[in-house]
Structure formats: C-alpha cells, structure tokens
Design an enzyme around this catalytic site. Sequence first.
Site, PDB file in Angstrom:
ATOM      1  N   HIS A  33      17.227  -3.860  -9.516  1.00  0.00           N
ATOM      2  CA  HIS A  33      18.192  -2.960 -10.157  1.00  0.00           C
ATOM      3  C   HIS A  33      19.075  -2.262  -9.127  1.00  0.00           C
ATOM      4  O   HIS A  33      18.682  -2.068  -7.986  1.00  0.00           O
ATOM      5  CB  HIS A  33      17.517  -1.946 -11.100  1.00  0.00           C
ATOM      6  CG  HIS A  33      16.740  -0.848 -10.441  1.00  0.00           C
ATOM      7  ND1 HIS A  33      15.684  -0.207 -11.060  1.00  0.00           N
ATOM      8  CD2 HIS A  33      16.854  -0.246  -9.232  1.00  0.00           C
ATOM      9  CE1 HIS A  33      15.212   0.726 -10.264  1.00  0.00           C
ATOM     10  NE2 HIS A  33      15.899   0.725  -9.149  1.00  0.00           N
ATOM     11  N   ASN A  82      12.797  -4.565  -8.658  1.00  0.00           N
ATOM     12  CA  ASN A  82      13.132  -5.516  -9.726  1.00  0.00           C
ATOM     13  C   ASN A  82      14.615  -5.902  -9.699  1.00  0.00           C
ATOM     14  O   ASN A  82      15.126  -6.460 -10.660  1.00  0.00           O
ATOM     15  CB  ASN A  82      12.748  -4.927 -11.095  1.00  0.00           C
ATOM     16  CG  ASN A  82      13.491  -3.640 -11.409  1.00  0.00           C
ATOM     17  OD1 ASN A  82      14.406  -3.240 -10.688  1.00  0.00           O
ATOM     18  ND2 ASN A  82      13.116  -2.969 -12.491  1.00  0.00           N
ATOM     19  N   ASP A 103      23.266   8.171 -10.033  1.00  0.00           N
ATOM     20  CA  ASP A 103      22.294   8.339 -11.116  1.00  0.00           C
ATOM     21  C   ASP A 103      21.481   9.620 -10.959  1.00  0.00           C
ATOM     22  O   ASP A 103      21.521  10.281  -9.908  1.00  0.00           O
ATOM     23  CB  ASP A 103      21.364   7.114 -11.207  1.00  0.00           C
ATOM     24  CG  ASP A 103      20.769   6.702  -9.860  1.00  0.00           C
ATOM     25  OD1 ASP A 103      20.906   7.463  -8.881  1.00  0.00           O
ATOM     26  OD2 ASP A 103      20.161   5.625  -9.785  1.00  0.00           O
ATOM     27  N   GLU A 135      18.416  -1.306 -15.159  1.00  0.00           N
ATOM     28  CA  GLU A 135      17.198  -2.110 -15.197  1.00  0.00           C
ATOM     29  C   GLU A 135      17.493  -3.528 -15.674  1.00  0.00           C
ATOM     30  O   GLU A 135      18.547  -3.775 -16.262  1.00  0.00           O
ATOM     31  CB  GLU A 135      16.198  -1.440 -16.156  1.00  0.00           C
ATOM     32  CG  GLU A 135      15.791  -0.031 -15.754  1.00  0.00           C
ATOM     33  CD  GLU A 135      14.851   0.004 -14.546  1.00  0.00           C
ATOM     34  OE1 GLU A 135      14.939  -0.852 -13.651  1.00  0.00           O
ATOM     35  OE2 GLU A 135      14.011   0.936 -14.497  1.00  0.00           O
TER      36      GLU A 135
HETATM   37  C1  GLP Z   1      15.786   4.336  -7.489  1.00  0.00           C
HETATM   38  C2  GLP Z   1      17.276   4.578  -7.540  1.00  0.00           C
HETATM   39  C3  GLP Z   1      18.039   3.425  -6.899  1.00  0.00           C
HETATM   40  C4  GLP Z   1      17.454   3.111  -5.549  1.00  0.00           C
HETATM   41  C5  GLP Z   1      16.002   2.746  -5.676  1.00  0.00           C
HETATM   42  C6  GLP Z   1      15.344   2.343  -4.368  1.00  0.00           C
HETATM   43  O1  GLP Z   1      15.402   3.410  -8.435  1.00  0.00           O
HETATM   44  N1  GLP Z   1      17.767   4.725  -8.867  1.00  0.00           N
HETATM   45  O2  GLP Z   1      19.411   3.782  -6.809  1.00  0.00           O
HETATM   46  O3  GLP Z   1      18.172   2.037  -4.999  1.00  0.00           O
HETATM   47  O4  GLP Z   1      15.342   3.876  -6.213  1.00  0.00           O
HETATM   48  O5  GLP Z   1      14.704   3.410  -3.752  1.00  0.00           O
HETATM   49  P1  GLP Z   1      14.017   3.314  -2.328  1.00  0.00           P
HETATM   50  O6  GLP Z   1      15.129   3.280  -1.338  1.00  0.00           O
HETATM   51  O7  GLP Z   1      13.196   4.556  -2.219  1.00  0.00           O
HETATM   52  O8  GLP Z   1      13.227   2.065  -2.316  1.00  0.00           O
END
Ligand code: GLP
Length: 263
Positions: A139, A137, A67, A144
Amino acid sequence: MLLVLKANSDELGREAARIVANAVRRNPALRLGLATGSTMLGMYHELVRLHRQEKLDFSRVVTFNLDEYLGLSASHPQSFRYFMQQDFFAHVNAAPANIHIPDGSIKGNYQQYCASYEQTICDAGGIDLQVLGIGRNGHVGFNEPTSSLGSRTRLKVLSKETIEDNRKFFAAGEEIPQCAITMGIGTILEAKRILLLASGASKAAAIAKAIEGPLTASVTASALQLHGDVTFIVDQDAGAQLKQQEYYRRVLEMTAILTPERL
Ligand code: GLP
C-alpha cells in the site's frame, strides 16, 4: 522510473533528503507531499540538519501529509500529526499555516472533509513532489489492496495486516484505529514528481511487485507504473527481490550523464 539502490537505511535517508532539499532550493515555495513511518525518519533528520547547518529554508514550503488515523487527536503519540511535529516540524521553520495534515479527530461529514482536503491541494496548485513509503502489502498512504486506482482522499478501512504491523507502536491493550483518512491513488498520481522510499527485508516482496509486477489494485504501489516521474530509493534488503537491478544501475549511470537534473 528511476531506481536508486543504497547500502542501508542511513544512506537512503540522506539520498531522499538530498532530493527534497534540491527541490526546495530550486523552488522555495515548493508544494511538498509528506509521509510518515519509520522509513521516513532518516530523511527528516537529515532535512533538519540541512536546515540548521546549511540554512535550508522551509518558510515558504507548503506541505500536505498523505494520511492520518481516524479517531486519534493531534496530541496522541501515534497520530501522524504528532509524528510530524516531533520528528520534523518542531525543528524547521515551516509556517504553521502552510502545514496540512488530515484531521483524524473529525466526526461525521467525512466525505465533505475529504473533498475539502482535495480542494486545498488543488487551490495550492497541486503537489510538486510527493514522498511515499510502502506497506508490506504494497500500500501507499493507506490505500489498501483493492483500493480503486482512481481513488481520491477518503476514509479507508485498514486491512488486518496493516493493523497488525502497527500494533507494536501502541500500548498493550490500547485500541488500534480501524480506519484512516488517506489521499487516494488518483490524488497521488497527480503529483508532478514522486519519491518512494523502502527499507528492510519486510518490504522486498512489495517493492518487487510494485516495480516489476503487473499493474494491479492488489498492490496499490504498482499504480506508480502509470506515472512519468517516479524515483524509488531502496536499500539492499528492500531491493533484494528485484530481478532487473543491473538494468536500473545502467539507467542511473546514463541519467547522471545525459539528464543529471532528474537526479
Ligand atoms: C503506514 C503509512 C504508510 C507508510 C507505511 C510504512 O502504513 N500509512 O504511508 O508507508 O506505514 O511504514 P514504515 O516506514 O514504518 O514501514
């Protein structure tokens, strides 16, 4: 489903790197799906160490990132391309032509762009190993809650919760992207193997729902229950709300004896 419980985020990062490195050693032309976020840092740092000290070779590995924020150029410090460059690609020998990250700077023709990202994955022969993080949440990628479980790469409006979670990474007063380009759940489920990492107490509820809750678009990580080869690596805090920990431990022990290649 395999669940590997680690004491802390350092151990988690090393275990994830071990699995990725083994996959690259087995198949030097591995098609590897990659994720961003703070949870991934330990894994990338360990992969860089393995590259430097044990000559782990990424020259033929083909990567696809999950992403990217819409509206951020590659040089923006909060863009996922910048993250990948800083924390991984600048330190290993991946060939630039083999690196694919959705382009957050496109304007218009989104559907066409997303379809071409899907096509590139398809033309490469699909993803062998997809690494995922998880949002608070539930995802995966930026899918989402209420995302279609059959969704493909597309433009996605970010939830308020995700925008708030990410606010800390942006300068005060700076506008936070409202949208992102993300692989869909359907895209992710086509990977041959999936590795999901989660660290910290803020992920405990999402992990319990994803693994032990019902299959629901309200927690898109629960869609991984439909996949035949998923490994979750979680630290103590992220695994704290799992009810079946003892069972997962026994599964892991038996797997190590009966089918160690799965590990
Ligand atoms: C973003 C990304 C996800 C990732 C999430 C968690 O939302 N799109 O792919 O899993 O962050 O991030 P962190 O590891 O900083 O908690």
